[in-house]
Design an enzyme around this catalytic site. Structure first.
Site, short mmCIF file in Angstrom:
data_model
loop_
_atom_site.label_atom_id
_atom_site.label_comp_id
_atom_site.label_asym_id
_atom_site.label_seq_id
_atom_site.Cartn_x
_atom_site.Cartn_y
_atom_site.Cartn_z
N GLY A 1 -3.54 8.08 2.58
CA GLY A 1 -4.44 9.09 3.16
C GLY A 1 -5.82 8.50 3.40
N ASN B 1 14.45 -2.15 -5.17
CA ASN B 1 13.54 -1.54 -6.14
C ASN B 1 14.18 -1.15 -7.48
OD1 ASN B 1 12.09 -1.83 -3.81
ND2 ASN B 1 11.16 0.19 -3.82
N GLY C 1 -5.03 10.00 -1.31
CA GLY C 1 -4.62 8.86 -2.14
C GLY C 1 -4.71 7.58 -1.32
N SER C 2 -3.78 6.66 -1.56
CA SER C 2 -3.87 5.33 -0.92
C SER C 2 -3.73 5.41 0.60
CB SER C 2 -2.78 4.42 -1.49
OG SER C 2 -2.85 4.42 -2.89
N GLY D 1 -4.02 15.06 1.25
CA GLY D 1 -3.79 14.02 0.24
C GLY D 1 -4.72 12.85 0.47
N SER E 1 7.33 -1.43 -5.38
CA SER E 1 6.50 -0.23 -5.59
C SER E 1 7.08 0.61 -6.74
CB SER E 1 6.43 0.59 -4.31
OG SER E 1 7.72 0.88 -3.85
N ARG F 1 -4.82 2.42 -5.06
CA ARG F 1 -6.03 3.09 -5.55
C ARG F 1 -6.60 2.31 -6.73
NH1 ARG F 1 -4.96 9.19 -6.94
NH2 ARG F 1 -2.81 8.43 -6.94
N LYS G 1 14.73 1.23 5.96
CA LYS G 1 13.75 1.02 4.88
C LYS G 1 14.31 1.58 3.57
CE LYS G 1 9.41 0.11 3.39
NZ LYS G 1 8.66 1.20 2.86
#
Ligand code: NAD
Ligand code: KPL
Length: 302
Positions: free
Chosen positions: A11, A189, A8-9, A6, A249, A130, A181
């Site tokens: 990774g 969220n 992405g961000s 992966g 997020s 990203r 978390k």
């Protein structure tokens, strides 16, 4: 060799820092189309404090034949099991799999798929996003806790993280970190999505936040996570203050029409409450409202 599944961000954040520290890294991309796009881009770009550098890290698809001894899984929670299944036959007998997913549930899915591997769970407060494909911005310094619920011995590669400047700590109680978390994310969220607001605007809904924290604390206690329950409401209020100007997020995901990790956050909490036969009211009602909200926007609700 660090194989990173992966790009992405997170990774990219891990791959670029490991590679620039001189450590061997290979990216595993989804398919040959994505590999071609990566090769066209000429590598991964990381922007930090306004400076951008490109790192031409080697990349491959899942069907490459090189054995994998250390796999960093940097997909979203809902993609992790499928992604690992694609490379499972490449894992060597002594393989270690590091799971960066937020929430709970995906770690157990992956561990069941690769019983021969040591699975190490991570919980990170680093922030990255990203800008474009293969272009990532390091947006928030943070810290990553790593641990293995089955074995408290630290792995021998933590020195690589030190060398790469990845702020980290080995913890014997990673599940407590992940639960805490998850509870913070469940208290903040979904409400930011439903009220379409920044974290700080939750100050206008003190009784809703307090009622959720109360039920989340009951759940943590019922699940044997007393230390994750201690002072939850106070910490939620601190996070709301400290991140008052930010969108959560999940809010960002919904705003940008992206799938959320609901099933591994609020969904996991509600399933755990059900398993514990805990008669909660607020959490299931919040989940129902969130599911309707997502469905109304054509987004997956699991
Ligand atoms: P992302 O969407 O930016 O990256 C995920 C990548 O995985 C994508 O590039 C996607 O194409 C790839 N992928 C999906 N399936 C794949 C497959 N089968 N094979 C290869 N690649 C595949 O996600 P992210 O923001 O990096 O988040 C990853 C995890 O880390 C999430 O659970 C998230 O909650 C957690 N996390 C993220 C941050 C952050 O700041 N981004 C911070 C803390 C925790
Ligand atoms: O982790 C977060 C998120 O937005 O996912 C915080 C800032 C803690 C809010 O829950």
């Amino acid at each position: 060799m660090w194989h990173i599944l992966g790009a992405g961000s997170l990774g990219t954040l891990w791959a670029t820092r490991l590679a620039r520290a001189g450590l061997p890294v290979a990216l595993i991309l989804r398919d040959s189309q994505r590999l071609a796009r990566y090769q066209q881009a000429g590598g991964l770009s990381l922007t930090e404090q306004g400076h951008t550098h490109r790192y031409p890290i080697a990349a491959q698809t899942a069907d490459a034949t090189q054995p994998i001894t250390r796999l960093l899984v940097a997909c979203k929670a809902y993609d992790a099991a499928n992604a690992v299944a694609q490379v499972a036959q490449r894992l060597s007998p002594d393989a270690q799999v590091i799971l960066l997913q937020n929430g709970l549930g995906s770690q157990a899915q992956v561990a069941a798929l690769v019983p021969q591997a040591r699975c190490i769970f991570a919980s990170s407060t680093e922030g990255a996003f990203r800008q474009e494909d293969f272009q990532v911005v390091f947006a928030g310094q943070g810290h990553t806790w790593l641990g293995d619920p089955q074995d408290s011995c630290a792995p021998d590669w933590l020195g690589d993280l030190q060398q790469a400047g990845i702020s980290h700590e080995w913890t014997p109680d990673i599940l407590s970190r992940l639960w805490r978390k998850l509870a913070l994310n469940c208290a903040i969220n979904p409400l930011t999505v439903l009220h379409d607001c920044r974290n700080g605007e939750l100050r206008q809904y003190p009784s809703e936040v307090a009622a959720l924290c109360d039920e989340l604390s009951q759940l943590l206690l019922a699940c044997g996570q007393a230390s994750a329950a201690a002072g939850l409401h106070e910490q939620v209020q601190q996070v709301i203050e400290a991140t008052a100007h930010n969108y959560s997020s999940m809010h960002q995901d919904v705003q940008q029409g992206r799938r959320t990790e609901i099933s591994y956050l609020l969904g996991y909490a509600c399933r755990a409450a059900h398993q514990q036969q805990l008669p909660l009211v607020q959490l299931p009602a919040l989940q129902q409202r969130l599911v309707h909200h997502l469905q109304a926007r054509g987004l997956p609700s699991h």
